[in-house]
Design a protein around this motif. Structure first.
Motif, PDB file in Angstrom:
ATOM      1  N   GLY A  87      11.728   4.391  20.806  1.00 23.60           N
ATOM      2  CA  GLY A  87      10.194   4.997  21.764  1.00 23.60           C
ATOM      3  C   GLY A  87      10.459   5.858  22.812  1.00 23.60           C
ATOM      4  O   GLY A  87       9.573   5.191  23.866  1.00 23.60           O
ATOM      5  N   THR A  88      11.253   6.994  23.045  1.00 21.98           N
ATOM      6  CA  THR A  88      11.444   7.761  23.796  1.00 21.98           C
ATOM      7  C   THR A  88       9.655   8.146  24.369  1.00 21.98           C
ATOM      8  O   THR A  88      10.293   8.150  25.261  1.00 21.98           O
ATOM      9  CB  THR A  88      12.280   8.281  23.281  1.00 21.98           C
ATOM     10  N   VAL A  89       9.166   8.823  23.547  1.00 16.64           N
ATOM     11  CA  VAL A  89       8.041   9.051  23.891  1.00 16.64           C
ATOM     12  C   VAL A  89       7.280   8.213  24.682  1.00 16.64           C
ATOM     13  O   VAL A  89       7.004   8.882  25.794  1.00 16.64           O
ATOM     14  CB  VAL A  89       7.192   9.360  22.467  1.00 16.64           C
ATOM     15  N   ASN A  90       7.715   6.964  24.290  1.00 18.78           N
ATOM     16  CA  ASN A  90       6.736   5.554  25.697  1.00 18.78           C
ATOM     17  C   ASN A  90       7.288   6.124  27.160  1.00 18.78           C
ATOM     18  O   ASN A  90       6.530   6.304  27.731  1.00 18.78           O
ATOM     19  CB  ASN A  90       6.810   4.948  24.963  1.00 18.78           C
ATOM     20  N   GLY A 180       3.775   2.834  19.650  1.00 17.82           N
ATOM     21  CA  GLY A 180       4.607   3.774  19.396  1.00 17.82           C
ATOM     22  C   GLY A 180       6.039   3.455  19.700  1.00 17.82           C
ATOM     23  O   GLY A 180       7.129   4.591  20.013  1.00 17.82           O
ATOM     24  N   SER A 181       6.386   2.112  19.388  1.00 15.29           N
ATOM     25  CA  SER A 181       8.059   2.133  19.283  1.00 15.29           C
ATOM     26  C   SER A 181       8.176   0.623  18.098  1.00 15.29           C
ATOM     27  O   SER A 181       7.318  -0.224  17.762  1.00 15.29           O
ATOM     28  CB  SER A 181       8.608   0.540  21.043  1.00 15.29           C
ATOM     29  N   ALA A 182       8.976   1.445  17.036  1.00 17.26           N
ATOM     30  CA  ALA A 182       9.941   0.775  16.090  1.00 17.26           C
ATOM     31  C   ALA A 182       9.904  -0.954  16.190  1.00 17.26           C
ATOM     32  O   ALA A 182       9.528  -1.511  15.859  1.00 17.26           O
ATOM     33  CB  ALA A 182       9.868   1.435  14.577  1.00 17.26           C
ATOM     34  N   GLY A 183      10.599  -0.877  17.270  1.00 16.09           N
ATOM     35  CA  GLY A 183      11.365  -2.233  17.812  1.00 16.09           C
ATOM     36  C   GLY A 183      10.564  -3.554  18.158  1.00 16.09           C
ATOM     37  O   GLY A 183      10.779  -4.081  18.337  1.00 16.09           O
ATOM     38  N   LEU A 184       9.674  -2.843  18.848  1.00 13.43           N
ATOM     39  CA  LEU A 184       8.626  -3.639  19.587  1.00 13.43           C
ATOM     40  C   LEU A 184       7.417  -4.108  18.878  1.00 13.43           C
ATOM     41  O   LEU A 184       6.887  -5.062  18.511  1.00 13.43           O
ATOM     42  CB  LEU A 184       7.697  -2.910  21.610  1.00 13.43           C
ATOM     43  N   SER A 185       7.390  -3.256  17.778  1.00 14.17           N
ATOM     44  CA  SER A 185       6.401  -3.652  17.115  1.00 14.17           C
ATOM     45  C   SER A 185       7.353  -4.383  15.382  1.00 14.17           C
ATOM     46  O   SER A 185       6.383  -5.689  15.223  1.00 14.17           O
ATOM     47  CB  SER A 185       5.623  -2.129  15.520  1.00 14.17           C
ATOM     48  N   ILE A 186       8.197  -4.470  15.543  1.00 15.41           N
ATOM     49  CA  ILE A 186       8.876  -5.689  14.320  1.00 15.41           C
ATOM     50  C   ILE A 186       8.734  -6.572  15.422  1.00 15.41           C
ATOM     51  O   ILE A 186       8.680  -7.657  14.881  1.00 15.41           O
ATOM     52  CB  ILE A 186      10.055  -4.969  14.479  1.00 15.41           C
TER      53      ILE A 186
ATOM     54  N   LEU B 151      -0.010  11.510  26.302  1.00 16.37           N
ATOM     55  CA  LEU B 151      -0.438  10.517  25.474  1.00 16.37           C
ATOM     56  C   LEU B 151      -2.479   9.809  25.103  1.00 16.37           C
ATOM     57  O   LEU B 151      -2.576   9.939  26.086  1.00 16.37           O
ATOM     58  CB  LEU B 151       0.153   8.982  25.136  1.00 16.37           C
ATOM     59  N   ILE B 152      -2.437   9.738  24.307  1.00 12.92           N
ATOM     60  CA  ILE B 152      -3.886   9.186  24.516  1.00 12.92           C
ATOM     61  C   ILE B 152      -4.167   8.296  23.367  1.00 12.92           C
ATOM     62  O   ILE B 152      -3.570   7.545  22.160  1.00 12.92           O
ATOM     63  CB  ILE B 152      -4.608  10.660  23.365  1.00 12.92           C
ATOM     64  N   CYS B 153      -5.094   7.247  23.765  1.00 17.42           N
ATOM     65  CA  CYS B 153      -5.964   6.117  22.687  1.00 17.42           C
ATOM     66  C   CYS B 153      -6.580   6.956  22.242  1.00 17.42           C
ATOM     67  O   CYS B 153      -7.682   6.204  22.434  1.00 17.42           O
ATOM     68  CB  CYS B 153      -5.657   4.764  23.974  1.00 17.42           C
ATOM     69  N   VAL B 154      -6.800   5.949  20.817  1.00 16.47           N
ATOM     70  CA  VAL B 154      -7.617   6.132  20.157  1.00 16.47           C
ATOM     71  C   VAL B 154      -8.122   4.932  19.303  1.00 16.47           C
ATOM     72  O   VAL B 154      -7.422   4.492  18.744  1.00 16.47           O
ATOM     73  CB  VAL B 154      -7.572   7.346  19.437  1.00 16.47           C
ATOM     74  N   LEU B 174       1.311  14.245  23.049  1.00 15.37           N
ATOM     75  CA  LEU B 174       2.973  13.926  21.896  1.00 15.37           C
ATOM     76  C   LEU B 174       2.252  11.938  20.976  1.00 15.37           C
ATOM     77  O   LEU B 174       3.094  12.120  20.764  1.00 15.37           O
ATOM     78  CB  LEU B 174       3.169  12.814  23.846  1.00 15.37           C
ATOM     79  N   GLY B 175       0.968  12.060  21.119  1.00 16.92           N
ATOM     80  CA  GLY B 175       0.374  11.124  20.014  1.00 16.92           C
ATOM     81  C   GLY B 175      -0.517  10.116  20.529  1.00 16.92           C
ATOM     82  O   GLY B 175      -1.264  10.146  21.371  1.00 16.92           O
ATOM     83  N   VAL B 176      -0.641   9.638  19.576  1.00 15.74           N
ATOM     84  CA  VAL B 176      -2.167   8.532  19.198  1.00 15.74           C
ATOM     85  C   VAL B 176      -1.291   7.355  19.678  1.00 15.74           C
ATOM     86  O   VAL B 176      -0.666   6.248  18.795  1.00 15.74           O
ATOM     87  CB  VAL B 176      -2.577   8.634  18.532  1.00 15.74           C
ATOM     88  N   ARG B 177      -2.084   5.550  20.265  1.00 12.16           N
ATOM     89  CA  ARG B 177      -1.531   4.542  20.800  1.00 12.16           C
ATOM     90  C   ARG B 177      -3.530   4.229  20.621  1.00 12.16           C
ATOM     91  O   ARG B 177      -3.863   4.894  20.297  1.00 12.16           O
ATOM     92  CB  ARG B 177      -1.342   4.267  22.098  1.00 12.16           C
TER      93      ARG B 177
END
Lengths: 252, 252
Positions: A87-90, A180-186, B151-154, B174-177
């Motif tokens: 989750g480097t982007v986060n 936006g984080s595989a680990g935290l989603s898992i 990041l944006i949230c949609v 950078l992405g959507v959350r």
């Protein structure tokens, strides 16, 4: 194995502490494959810290890791799989919702996995011979619930493309989330908050969760139900085994 | 106003405590408009608790609230806007990622707003004559950063339909959350973690955030840049004022 597991818990805690201490300074951020695929100097430093600690204690063990081209084959010998910052982007944009992940394999058999939610200071760990716990609290195995009372987590670009029918599955559920984080989603799946997780990810993104999930009735697989290759970036899902057939009615 | 603001902080804390104490019991869950539009007995009890407390102290004040058809016009007199549990689906399915929200208006002027992240015990509050804080820590006003570092949230169904070009905007970032709570998503904007938030929501979902945002350089508006009507459920965005034009290049 008990002492190796304890050692892993210690070094992942140290890695988290290192990140919290250093994250406020101005970081050098580099783009990898494109502008939204980021790596910071901290990703690399944390990986070096983990690899060096493990190498000093277990000099014959090998590594499969996100940075620095460490590409051991998990099916041979003793292999540590490391994602220094998942989750480097986060991490860069939010300063939260990222994790450190470690998985350990012997001859292809997952022995234990660890996912550390750094900013919330919650360590998910276990698998193999060990109970799966969140900060020491044992997590229960999957218990069935209907899609209509469940949430799922889907990678946002796969969701917007209705990849393999994922949007159709989403419509059967209470909704779709994206962290936006595989680990935290898992970890949200492992703790029963989400029913399943769908994304396009790499071995270091799913190794730790896969080992813990095996113990609680979940599996990581590709969209055809097959084990991922533990080499390349692939579309995978992390799902309760007993829900796989029902999910594949929509996702195929 | 100072004592009214203090009073609001007290009762929102009590509401959170009430939820944490009662959320583990078997709840009666009802469907409102469809299977994924839920309300629990706790939503109603929390609203009653808040409305009764306010009414006892300020008997002439009026209410606009999610449950029980309380529909005061915020432009007239002293009006409290209440969402007892924002993110009811998260509350039911995840047991986290939900908020209690209170906003207070006099003759249409927002005086203060409060968003309480119940499970993380973080209270965002302020606006009007008060600093905006998170658990007492003052939040800074918006400082510019490029879309490519944001990041944006949609809302997930708007994202999957590329509503008004939102997916195109997403590609610039950078992405959507997607978190499933208007209040907590708005708090991530207020604290600089997300650049903007887009959803189809009701007045009690955006009132508190709107008052706090006004103080820090953000605004709530419809997709044409106009103030929402504070009556019906509408597509809205919560954005930094100085980014509105840039965002509207993609979202129109």
């Amino acid at each position: 194995m008990e002492s190796k597991f304890q050692f892993a818990k210690e070094i992942i805690g140290q890695a988290g502490q290192f990140i919290r201490k250093n994250m406020t300074k101005d970081l050098i951020i580099e783009e990898k494959t494109r502008f939204d695929d980021l790596v910071t100097e901290l990703d690399k430093e944390v990986q070096t810290l983990l690899v060096d600690s493990i190498h000093a204690r277990y000099p014959n063990d090998c590594f499969l890791a996100e940075e620095n081209n460490l590409t051991a084959d998990i099916t041979k010998g003793s292999v540590w799989v490391i994602d220094p910052i998942d989750g480097t982007v986060n991490f860069v944009a939010q300063g939260c919702d990222f994790a450190v992940m470690i998985a350990y394999y012997e001859e292809g058999q997952g022995q234990f996995g660890l996912i550390y939610d750094v900013m919330n200071d919650v360590l998910y760990s276990g698998g193999g011979q060990f109970d799966v716990t969140a900060n020491g609290q044992k997590l229960p195995p999957f218990t069935d619930k209907p899609l209509s009372r469940s949430l799922i987590c889907v990678n946002s670009s796969m969701a917007s493309q209705n990849f393999m029918g994922l949007a159709n599955l989403g419509c059967q559920t209470l909704g779709v989330r994206c962290f936006g984080s595989a680990g935290l989603s898992i970890c949200r799946v492992l703790s029963g908050r989400l029913l399943a997780y769908f994304s396009k990810i790499s071995p270091w993104d799913y190794a730790a969760g896969s080992i813990m999930g095996e113990k609680l009735g979940y599996k990581i697989c590709d969209f055809y139900g097959k084990k991922p290759n533990f080499e390349t970036r692939q579309e995978v899902m992390f799902v309760p085994k007993e829900k796989l057939k029902e999910i594949q009615k929509y996702v195929h």
